[in-house]
Write a protein that holds these residues in place. Structure first.
Motif, PDB file in Angstrom:
ATOM      1  N   HIS A 192       0.839  -1.199   0.000  1.00  0.00           N
ATOM      2  CA  HIS A 192       0.000   0.000   0.000  1.00  0.00           C
ATOM      3  C   HIS A 192       0.875   1.251   0.000  1.00  0.00           C
ATOM      4  O   HIS A 192       0.585   2.218  -0.704  1.00  0.00           O
ATOM      5  CB  HIS A 192      -0.918  -0.005   1.227  1.00  0.00           C
ATOM      6  CG  HIS A 192      -1.677   1.269   1.402  1.00  0.00           C
ATOM      7  ND1 HIS A 192      -2.654   1.670   0.523  1.00  0.00           N
ATOM      8  CD2 HIS A 192      -1.572   2.250   2.330  1.00  0.00           C
ATOM      9  CE1 HIS A 192      -3.128   2.843   0.904  1.00  0.00           C
ATOM     10  NE2 HIS A 192      -2.489   3.214   1.998  1.00  0.00           N
ATOM     11  N   ALA A 193       1.960   1.215   0.796  1.00  0.00           N
ATOM     12  CA  ALA A 193       2.827   2.391   0.898  1.00  0.00           C
ATOM     13  C   ALA A 193       4.236   1.985   1.287  1.00  0.00           C
ATOM     14  O   ALA A 193       4.449   0.961   1.946  1.00  0.00           O
ATOM     15  CB  ALA A 193       2.265   3.354   1.941  1.00  0.00           C
ATOM     16  N   SER A 194       5.193   2.799   0.879  1.00  0.00           N
ATOM     17  CA  SER A 194       6.580   2.648   1.318  1.00  0.00           C
ATOM     18  C   SER A 194       7.191   4.042   1.420  1.00  0.00           C
ATOM     19  O   SER A 194       6.997   4.871   0.534  1.00  0.00           O
ATOM     20  CB  SER A 194       7.378   1.776   0.357  1.00  0.00           C
ATOM     21  OG  SER A 194       7.520   2.418  -0.881  1.00  0.00           O
ATOM     22  N   TRP A 213      13.115   2.014   6.139  1.00  0.00           N
ATOM     23  CA  TRP A 213      11.937   2.082   5.282  1.00  0.00           C
ATOM     24  C   TRP A 213      10.713   1.723   6.095  1.00  0.00           C
ATOM     25  O   TRP A 213      10.738   0.761   6.864  1.00  0.00           O
ATOM     26  CB  TRP A 213      12.069   1.096   4.121  1.00  0.00           C
ATOM     27  CG  TRP A 213      13.062   1.535   3.117  1.00  0.00           C
ATOM     28  CD1 TRP A 213      14.414   1.393   3.188  1.00  0.00           C
ATOM     29  CD2 TRP A 213      12.801   2.208   1.898  1.00  0.00           C
ATOM     30  NE1 TRP A 213      15.015   1.937   2.084  1.00  0.00           N
ATOM     31  CE2 TRP A 213      14.040   2.437   1.276  1.00  0.00           C
ATOM     32  CE3 TRP A 213      11.645   2.633   1.265  1.00  0.00           C
ATOM     33  CZ2 TRP A 213      14.147   3.074   0.051  1.00  0.00           C
ATOM     34  CZ3 TRP A 213      11.758   3.259   0.044  1.00  0.00           C
ATOM     35  CH2 TRP A 213      12.985   3.473  -0.552  1.00  0.00           C
ATOM     36  N   LEU A 214       9.638   2.482   5.919  1.00  0.00           N
ATOM     37  CA  LEU A 214       8.349   2.164   6.508  1.00  0.00           C
ATOM     38  C   LEU A 214       7.486   1.607   5.387  1.00  0.00           C
ATOM     39  O   LEU A 214       7.326   2.265   4.346  1.00  0.00           O
ATOM     40  CB  LEU A 214       7.705   3.409   7.115  1.00  0.00           C
ATOM     41  CG  LEU A 214       8.551   4.194   8.111  1.00  0.00           C
ATOM     42  CD1 LEU A 214       7.807   5.441   8.572  1.00  0.00           C
ATOM     43  CD2 LEU A 214       8.951   3.327   9.291  1.00  0.00           C
ATOM     44  N   VAL A 215       6.966   0.417   5.579  1.00  0.00           N
ATOM     45  CA  VAL A 215       6.130  -0.196   4.544  1.00  0.00           C
ATOM     46  C   VAL A 215       4.826  -0.662   5.160  1.00  0.00           C
ATOM     47  O   VAL A 215       4.764  -1.037   6.332  1.00  0.00           O
ATOM     48  CB  VAL A 215       6.834  -1.386   3.835  1.00  0.00           C
ATOM     49  CG1 VAL A 215       8.067  -0.920   3.098  1.00  0.00           C
ATOM     50  CG2 VAL A 215       7.170  -2.491   4.795  1.00  0.00           C
ATOM     51  N   GLN A 216       3.788  -0.612   4.349  1.00  0.00           N
ATOM     52  CA  GLN A 216       2.464  -1.024   4.793  1.00  0.00           C
ATOM     53  C   GLN A 216       1.839  -1.864   3.686  1.00  0.00           C
ATOM     54  O   GLN A 216       1.781  -1.443   2.527  1.00  0.00           O
ATOM     55  CB  GLN A 216       1.621   0.209   5.094  1.00  0.00           C
ATOM     56  CG  GLN A 216       0.305  -0.082   5.752  1.00  0.00           C
ATOM     57  CD  GLN A 216      -0.449   1.189   6.102  1.00  0.00           C
ATOM     58  OE1 GLN A 216      -0.290   2.221   5.448  1.00  0.00           O
ATOM     59  NE2 GLN A 216      -1.272   1.116   7.132  1.00  0.00           N
ATOM     60  N   ILE A 264       8.839  -1.769   9.806  1.00  0.00           N
ATOM     61  CA  ILE A 264      10.087  -1.029   9.639  1.00  0.00           C
ATOM     62  C   ILE A 264      11.117  -1.972   9.043  1.00  0.00           C
ATOM     63  O   ILE A 264      11.386  -3.038   9.596  1.00  0.00           O
ATOM     64  CB  ILE A 264      10.592  -0.480  10.985  1.00  0.00           C
ATOM     65  CG1 ILE A 264       9.551   0.457  11.591  1.00  0.00           C
ATOM     66  CG2 ILE A 264      11.928   0.233  10.796  1.00  0.00           C
ATOM     67  CD1 ILE A 264       9.872   0.900  13.003  1.00  0.00           C
ATOM     68  N   LEU A 265      11.682  -1.568   7.903  1.00  0.00           N
ATOM     69  CA  LEU A 265      12.756  -2.323   7.276  1.00  0.00           C
ATOM     70  C   LEU A 265      14.054  -1.562   7.521  1.00  0.00           C
ATOM     71  O   LEU A 265      14.099  -0.334   7.403  1.00  0.00           O
ATOM     72  CB  LEU A 265      12.498  -2.488   5.784  1.00  0.00           C
ATOM     73  CG  LEU A 265      11.164  -3.150   5.397  1.00  0.00           C
ATOM     74  CD1 LEU A 265      11.048  -3.248   3.884  1.00  0.00           C
ATOM     75  CD2 LEU A 265      11.023  -4.513   6.041  1.00  0.00           C
TER      76      LEU A 265
END
Length: 78
Positions: free
Chosen positions: A30-32, A40-43, A52-53
């Motif tokens: 959905h988002a990065s 990196w924040l990913v959803q 959180i990557l």
């Protein structure tokens, strides 16, 4: 002298950005968002928790996971 292939280098932020963009564009994420710290924040979905990557290598590993899933679910066409 035997020539060996070069050792793979660490993924760059530019590579991670490209892959993150593709994953979002294809609807696999959905988002990065790249943070100033390099994390990196990913959803996955709008209502899912944010993960959180640690850096570019984790983004590429996530992309590889999606590729593996996609390839393993495709019907064999040979």
């Amino acid at each position: 002298m035997i020539s060996h292939p070069p050792l793979p280098s660490e993924p760059t932020t530019a590579e991670a950005m490209a892959w993150a963009h593709v994953l979002v564009r294809r609807g696999l994420l959905h988002a990065s968002v790249l943070t100033p710290t390099g994390q990196w924040l990913v959803q996955d979905h709008p209502a899912s928790p944010v993960r959180i990557l640690a850096g570019p290598a984790d983004v590429l590993a996530l992309a590889a996971t999606f590729q593996q899933r996609t390839r393993s679910t495709r019907p064999e066409t040979r």
